[in-house]
Enzyme design. Structure first.
Site, short mmCIF file in Angstrom:
data_model
loop_
_atom_site.label_atom_id
_atom_site.label_comp_id
_atom_site.label_asym_id
_atom_site.label_seq_id
_atom_site.Cartn_x
_atom_site.Cartn_y
_atom_site.Cartn_z
N ARG A 1 0.54 23.36 46.73
CA ARG A 1 0.88 22.92 45.37
C ARG A 1 1.50 24.07 44.58
O ARG A 1 1.12 25.24 44.79
CB ARG A 1 -0.36 22.39 44.66
CG ARG A 1 -1.43 23.41 44.40
CD ARG A 1 -2.82 22.83 44.46
NE ARG A 1 -3.27 22.67 45.83
CZ ARG A 1 -4.53 22.38 46.17
NH1 ARG A 1 -5.44 22.21 45.24
NH2 ARG A 1 -4.87 22.24 47.42
N GLU B 1 0.78 20.19 35.17
CA GLU B 1 1.00 20.18 36.62
C GLU B 1 2.29 19.44 36.97
O GLU B 1 3.07 19.89 37.82
CB GLU B 1 -0.19 19.54 37.33
CG GLU B 1 -1.45 20.41 37.31
CD GLU B 1 -2.63 19.76 38.00
OE1 GLU B 1 -3.51 20.50 38.48
OE2 GLU B 1 -2.67 18.51 38.07
N ASP C 1 -2.22 24.38 40.35
CA ASP C 1 -3.46 23.59 40.39
C ASP C 1 -4.32 24.03 39.22
O ASP C 1 -4.60 25.22 39.05
CB ASP C 1 -4.20 23.85 41.71
CG ASP C 1 -5.43 22.97 41.88
OD1 ASP C 1 -5.40 21.83 41.36
OD2 ASP C 1 -6.40 23.41 42.51
N ARG D 1 4.14 19.76 40.50
CA ARG D 1 3.09 19.56 41.49
C ARG D 1 3.22 18.16 42.10
O ARG D 1 3.42 17.17 41.40
CB ARG D 1 1.70 19.71 40.87
CG ARG D 1 0.62 19.25 41.84
CD ARG D 1 -0.76 19.63 41.49
NE ARG D 1 -1.70 19.10 42.48
CZ ARG D 1 -2.98 19.38 42.53
NH1 ARG D 1 -3.50 20.19 41.63
NH2 ARG D 1 -3.74 18.88 43.46
N GLU E 1 0.83 -1.21 0.00
CA GLU E 1 0.00 0.00 0.00
C GLU E 1 0.86 1.25 0.00
O GLU E 1 0.57 2.23 -0.71
CB GLU E 1 -0.93 0.00 1.22
CG GLU E 1 -1.97 -1.10 1.20
CD GLU E 1 -2.91 -1.00 2.39
OE1 GLU E 1 -4.07 -0.59 2.19
OE2 GLU E 1 -2.48 -1.31 3.52
N ASP F 1 -7.98 23.16 37.40
CA ASP F 1 -9.26 22.48 37.52
C ASP F 1 -10.15 22.84 36.34
O ASP F 1 -10.34 24.02 36.03
CB ASP F 1 -10.00 22.89 38.81
CG ASP F 1 -9.37 22.30 40.05
OD1 ASP F 1 -8.92 21.14 39.98
OD2 ASP F 1 -9.33 22.99 41.08
#
Length: 277
Positions: free
Chosen positions: A210, A196, A213, A201, A21, A215
Protein backbone atom coordinates in the site's frame (compact mmCIF):
# COMPACT_ATOMS: atom_id res chain seq x y z
CA UNK A 1 -10.69 21.51 34.97
CA UNK A 2 -12.50 24.82 35.44
CA UNK A 3 -15.81 25.90 33.98
CA UNK A 4 -17.06 29.25 32.67
CA UNK A 5 -20.77 29.48 31.87
CA UNK A 6 -22.63 31.97 29.67
CA UNK A 7 -26.41 31.93 29.84
CA UNK A 8 -29.09 33.23 27.45
CA UNK A 9 -27.04 35.50 25.22
CA UNK A 10 -29.60 37.31 23.03
CA UNK A 11 -28.83 37.46 19.31
CA UNK A 12 -31.19 38.57 16.56
CA UNK A 13 -30.46 36.49 13.48
CA UNK A 14 -31.97 34.98 10.33
CA UNK A 15 -31.84 31.20 10.62
CA UNK A 16 -34.51 28.77 9.57
CA UNK A 17 -35.93 26.51 6.89
CA UNK A 18 -38.76 28.85 5.89
CA UNK A 19 -38.29 32.01 3.76
CA UNK A 20 -40.03 34.23 6.32
CA UNK A 21 -37.46 33.19 8.94
CA UNK A 22 -34.48 34.17 6.81
CA UNK A 23 -36.20 37.36 5.62
CA UNK A 24 -37.70 38.67 8.87
CA UNK A 25 -35.34 37.16 11.43
CA UNK A 26 -36.07 36.35 15.05
CA UNK A 27 -34.47 36.32 18.49
CA UNK A 28 -32.21 33.44 19.47
CA UNK A 29 -30.68 32.69 22.86
CA UNK A 30 -27.29 31.04 23.25
CA UNK A 31 -25.85 29.40 26.35
CA UNK A 32 -22.26 28.17 26.38
CA UNK A 33 -20.20 26.12 28.80
CA UNK A 34 -16.44 26.57 28.47
CA UNK A 35 -14.10 24.04 30.07
CA UNK A 36 -10.45 24.88 30.63
CA UNK A 37 -7.69 24.82 33.22
CA UNK A 38 -8.43 27.79 35.48
CA UNK A 39 -5.84 27.01 38.17
CA UNK A 40 -3.50 29.88 37.21
CA UNK A 41 -6.42 32.32 36.90
CA UNK A 42 -7.62 31.29 40.35
CA UNK A 43 -4.19 31.99 41.85
CA UNK A 44 -2.85 34.94 39.83
CA UNK A 45 -5.98 37.01 39.07
CA UNK A 46 -4.53 37.49 35.56
CA UNK A 47 -7.02 37.53 32.67
CA UNK A 48 -4.33 36.27 30.29
CA UNK A 49 -4.41 32.92 32.07
CA UNK A 50 -8.10 32.44 31.38
CA UNK A 51 -10.64 33.22 28.64
CA UNK A 52 -12.36 36.60 28.34
CA UNK A 53 -16.05 35.67 28.35
CA UNK A 54 -16.96 39.09 26.94
CA UNK A 55 -14.83 38.34 23.88
CA UNK A 56 -16.40 34.88 23.68
CA UNK A 57 -19.83 36.52 23.50
CA UNK A 58 -18.68 38.69 20.60
CA UNK A 59 -17.47 35.59 18.74
CA UNK A 60 -20.81 33.86 19.34
CA UNK A 61 -22.69 36.89 18.00
CA UNK A 62 -20.41 37.00 14.95
CA UNK A 63 -21.06 33.34 14.09
CA UNK A 64 -24.81 33.83 14.54
CA UNK A 65 -24.98 36.90 12.29
CA UNK A 66 -22.33 36.49 9.59
CA UNK A 67 -24.45 34.04 7.57
CA UNK A 68 -27.86 32.39 7.58
CA UNK A 69 -28.27 28.72 8.46
CA UNK A 70 -31.25 26.58 7.60
CA UNK A 71 -30.66 24.41 10.68
CA UNK A 72 -29.83 25.64 14.17
CA UNK A 73 -27.86 22.41 14.59
CA UNK A 74 -25.39 23.79 12.04
CA UNK A 75 -25.23 27.15 13.80
CA UNK A 76 -24.55 25.52 17.18
CA UNK A 77 -21.80 23.35 15.70
CA UNK A 78 -20.20 26.35 14.01
CA UNK A 79 -20.16 28.24 17.32
CA UNK A 80 -18.42 25.34 19.07
CA UNK A 81 -15.77 25.01 16.40
CA UNK A 82 -15.17 28.76 16.10
CA UNK A 83 -14.57 28.97 19.85
CA UNK A 84 -12.26 25.93 19.88
CA UNK A 85 -10.18 27.43 17.06
CA UNK A 86 -9.95 30.97 18.44
CA UNK A 87 -9.50 30.17 22.14
CA UNK A 88 -6.72 27.56 22.37
CA UNK A 89 -6.97 27.37 26.17
CA UNK A 90 -10.37 25.67 25.83
CA UNK A 91 -10.46 21.90 26.28
CA UNK A 92 -14.19 21.51 25.71
CA UNK A 93 -17.15 23.63 24.60
CA UNK A 94 -20.85 22.86 24.96
CA UNK A 95 -23.39 25.16 23.30
CA UNK A 96 -27.16 25.26 23.67
CA UNK A 97 -29.00 27.30 21.01
CA UNK A 98 -32.62 28.24 21.81
CA UNK A 99 -35.26 29.23 19.27
CA UNK A 100 -38.38 30.36 21.19
CA UNK A 101 -40.07 31.80 18.08
CA UNK A 102 -39.83 28.62 16.02
CA UNK A 103 -42.77 28.21 13.57
CA UNK A 104 -44.62 25.52 15.50
CA UNK A 105 -48.45 25.70 15.32
CA UNK A 106 -48.89 24.32 18.84
CA UNK A 107 -48.23 26.28 22.07
CA UNK A 108 -44.70 25.64 23.37
CA UNK A 109 -42.03 27.25 25.50
CA UNK A 110 -38.92 26.92 23.33
CA UNK A 111 -36.96 24.49 21.22
CA UNK A 112 -33.21 24.11 21.42
CA UNK A 113 -30.28 22.08 20.17
CA UNK A 114 -27.05 21.21 21.91
CA UNK A 115 -23.62 20.77 20.33
CA UNK A 116 -20.32 19.83 21.94
CA UNK A 117 -16.66 19.70 20.91
CA UNK A 118 -13.87 18.32 23.09
CA UNK A 119 -10.19 17.79 22.40
CA UNK A 120 -9.10 14.16 22.58
CA UNK A 121 -5.63 12.60 22.37
CA UNK A 122 -5.59 10.05 19.56
CA UNK A 123 -2.77 7.80 18.37
CA UNK A 124 -2.46 6.74 14.75
CA UNK A 125 -0.26 4.11 13.16
CA UNK A 126 1.13 5.13 9.77
CA UNK A 127 3.05 3.12 7.18
CA UNK A 128 3.99 2.78 3.51
CA UNK A 129 5.79 0.22 1.36
CA UNK A 130 5.24 1.54 -2.18
CA UNK A 131 6.94 4.32 -4.11
CA UNK A 132 8.64 7.06 -2.09
CA UNK A 133 7.61 5.73 1.30
CA UNK A 134 8.75 8.69 3.38
CA UNK A 135 7.15 11.17 0.97
CA UNK A 136 3.86 9.23 1.20
CA UNK A 137 3.98 9.40 4.99
CA UNK A 138 4.83 13.10 5.02
CA UNK A 139 1.96 13.79 2.62
CA UNK A 140 -0.49 11.95 4.88
CA UNK A 141 0.73 13.89 7.91
CA UNK A 142 0.30 17.16 6.01
CA UNK A 143 -3.25 16.27 4.95
CA UNK A 144 -4.15 15.34 8.52
CA UNK A 145 -2.73 18.60 9.88
CA UNK A 146 -4.68 20.61 7.27
CA UNK A 147 -7.97 19.09 8.43
CA UNK A 148 -10.06 21.37 10.64
CA UNK A 149 -10.34 19.83 14.09
CA UNK A 150 -7.04 17.93 13.89
CA UNK A 151 -3.67 18.99 15.27
CA UNK A 152 -0.65 16.73 14.70
CA UNK A 153 1.30 17.06 17.95
CA UNK A 154 3.97 14.34 17.75
CA UNK A 155 5.55 12.19 15.04
CA UNK A 156 7.66 9.20 16.01
CA UNK A 157 10.87 8.10 14.39
CA UNK A 158 10.10 6.17 11.19
CA UNK A 159 11.40 2.60 11.28
CA UNK A 160 11.91 0.05 8.51
CA UNK A 161 10.15 -3.25 9.22
CA UNK A 162 9.43 -6.59 7.60
CA UNK A 163 5.90 -6.98 6.17
CA UNK A 164 3.28 -8.31 8.57
CA UNK A 165 0.92 -11.08 7.49
CA UNK A 166 1.39 -11.20 3.69
CA UNK A 167 5.17 -11.61 3.21
CA UNK A 168 5.55 -11.34 -0.58
CA UNK A 169 6.03 -7.57 -0.64
CA UNK A 170 8.57 -4.84 0.02
CA UNK A 171 9.60 -3.72 3.51
CA UNK A 172 7.52 -1.08 5.25
CA UNK A 173 8.40 2.29 6.66
CA UNK A 174 6.30 2.64 9.82
CA UNK A 175 5.70 5.16 12.57
CA UNK A 176 3.09 6.57 14.91
CA UNK A 177 1.43 9.96 15.34
CA UNK A 178 -0.18 11.72 18.24
CA UNK A 179 -3.18 13.77 17.19
CA UNK A 180 -5.27 16.22 19.16
CA UNK A 181 -8.73 16.24 17.66
CA UNK A 182 -12.34 17.09 18.35
CA UNK A 183 -13.58 14.89 15.50
CA UNK A 184 -15.69 11.94 16.69
CA UNK A 185 -14.04 8.53 16.08
CA UNK A 186 -16.21 7.65 13.07
CA UNK A 187 -15.63 11.06 11.46
CA UNK A 188 -11.89 10.80 12.05
CA UNK A 189 -11.88 7.31 10.51
CA UNK A 190 -13.69 8.63 7.43
CA UNK A 191 -11.10 11.41 7.05
CA UNK A 192 -8.25 8.88 7.37
CA UNK A 193 -9.81 6.75 4.63
CA UNK A 194 -10.23 9.83 2.42
CA UNK A 195 -6.52 10.57 2.82
CA UNK A 196 -5.63 6.99 1.92
CA UNK A 197 -7.67 7.36 -1.29
CA UNK A 198 -6.04 10.71 -2.08
CA UNK A 199 -2.67 8.98 -1.82
CA UNK A 200 -3.84 6.19 -4.14
CA UNK A 201 -4.15 3.34 -1.69
CA UNK A 202 -5.76 0.23 -3.21
CA UNK A 203 -7.17 -2.61 -1.08
CA UNK A 204 -6.50 -5.64 -3.29
CA UNK A 205 -4.75 -8.00 -0.85
CA UNK A 206 -5.37 -8.21 2.91
CA UNK A 207 -2.23 -6.89 4.60
CA UNK A 208 -0.88 -6.33 1.10
CA UNK A 209 1.29 -3.54 -0.36
CA UNK A 210 0.00 0.00 0.00
CA UNK A 211 1.10 3.56 -0.67
CA UNK A 212 -0.20 4.59 2.76
CA UNK A 213 -1.81 2.87 5.71
CA UNK A 214 -3.49 4.76 8.55
CA UNK A 215 -4.74 2.84 11.59
CA UNK A 216 -6.51 4.34 14.59
CA UNK A 217 -4.77 2.76 17.56
CA UNK A 218 -6.16 4.64 20.58
CA UNK A 219 -8.88 7.26 20.91
CA UNK A 220 -8.51 8.68 24.40
CA UNK A 221 -9.35 5.78 26.68
CA UNK A 222 -12.48 4.79 24.75
CA UNK A 223 -13.32 1.22 23.82
CA UNK A 224 -15.24 1.12 20.54
CA UNK A 225 -16.63 -1.91 18.73
CA UNK A 226 -18.73 -1.16 15.66
CA UNK A 227 -19.05 -2.66 12.20
CA UNK A 228 -16.48 -0.22 10.85
CA UNK A 229 -14.21 0.53 13.79
CA UNK A 230 -12.50 -1.29 16.67
CA UNK A 231 -10.51 0.82 19.13
CA UNK A 232 -8.08 0.08 20.67
CA UNK A 233 -6.75 -1.54 17.50
CA UNK A 234 -7.35 -5.27 18.11
CA UNK A 235 -3.91 -6.48 16.96
CA UNK A 236 -1.66 -3.64 18.08
CA UNK A 237 -0.37 -5.55 21.11
CA UNK A 238 1.23 -8.12 18.75
CA UNK A 239 2.85 -5.63 16.39
CA UNK A 240 6.38 -4.48 17.09
CA UNK A 241 6.13 -1.96 14.24
CA UNK A 242 3.31 -0.32 16.24
CA UNK A 243 4.51 -0.64 19.82
CA UNK A 244 8.10 0.46 19.19
CA UNK A 245 7.31 3.90 17.67
CA UNK A 246 4.25 4.32 19.91
CA UNK A 247 6.38 3.69 23.00
CA UNK A 248 8.70 6.46 21.81
CA UNK A 249 5.98 9.12 21.83
CA UNK A 250 3.43 7.71 24.31
CA UNK A 251 4.98 5.04 26.50
CA UNK A 252 2.90 6.21 29.47
CA UNK A 253 -0.43 6.10 27.59
CA UNK A 254 -3.00 3.62 28.83
CA UNK A 255 -4.47 0.74 26.85
CA UNK A 256 -8.02 0.66 28.28
CA UNK A 257 -8.69 -2.98 27.37
CA UNK A 258 -5.34 -4.50 28.37
CA UNK A 259 -5.08 -2.29 31.48
CA UNK A 260 -1.40 -1.66 30.78
CA UNK A 261 0.72 1.21 29.51
CA UNK A 262 2.15 1.11 26.00
CA UNK A 263 5.63 0.63 27.48
CA UNK A 264 4.41 -2.36 29.47
CA UNK A 265 2.85 -3.84 26.34
CA UNK A 266 6.11 -3.43 24.45
CA UNK A 267 8.03 -5.11 27.26
CA UNK A 268 5.52 -7.98 27.25
CA UNK A 269 5.97 -8.40 23.48
CA UNK A 270 9.75 -8.41 23.93
CA UNK A 271 9.48 -11.27 26.43
CA UNK A 272 7.04 -13.20 24.22
CA UNK A 273 9.34 -12.91 21.20
CA UNK A 274 12.39 -13.91 23.27
CA UNK A 275 10.62 -17.09 24.44
CA UNK A 276 9.43 -17.95 20.91
CA UNK A 277 12.89 -17.49 19.44
Amino acid sequence: MGHIGIRDLEVFAHHGVYPEETENGQMFYVSADLYLDTWDAEHTDDLNTSVNYGTVCEYIKDVMTRRNYRLIERAAGEICEDLMINFPKLNKVRVELYKPEAPIPIPFGTVYVEACREWQDVYIGIGSNMGDKEANIRSAIRLLSETQGIQVEKVSTLIQTEPYGYREQDEFLNGCLKLRTWLPPEVLLKRMQEIELLLHRERKIHWGPRTIDLDMLLYGEEIIHTKDLCVPHPDMINRRFVLEPLDEIAGWSWHPAEKKTIHQLREALNKKEAIES
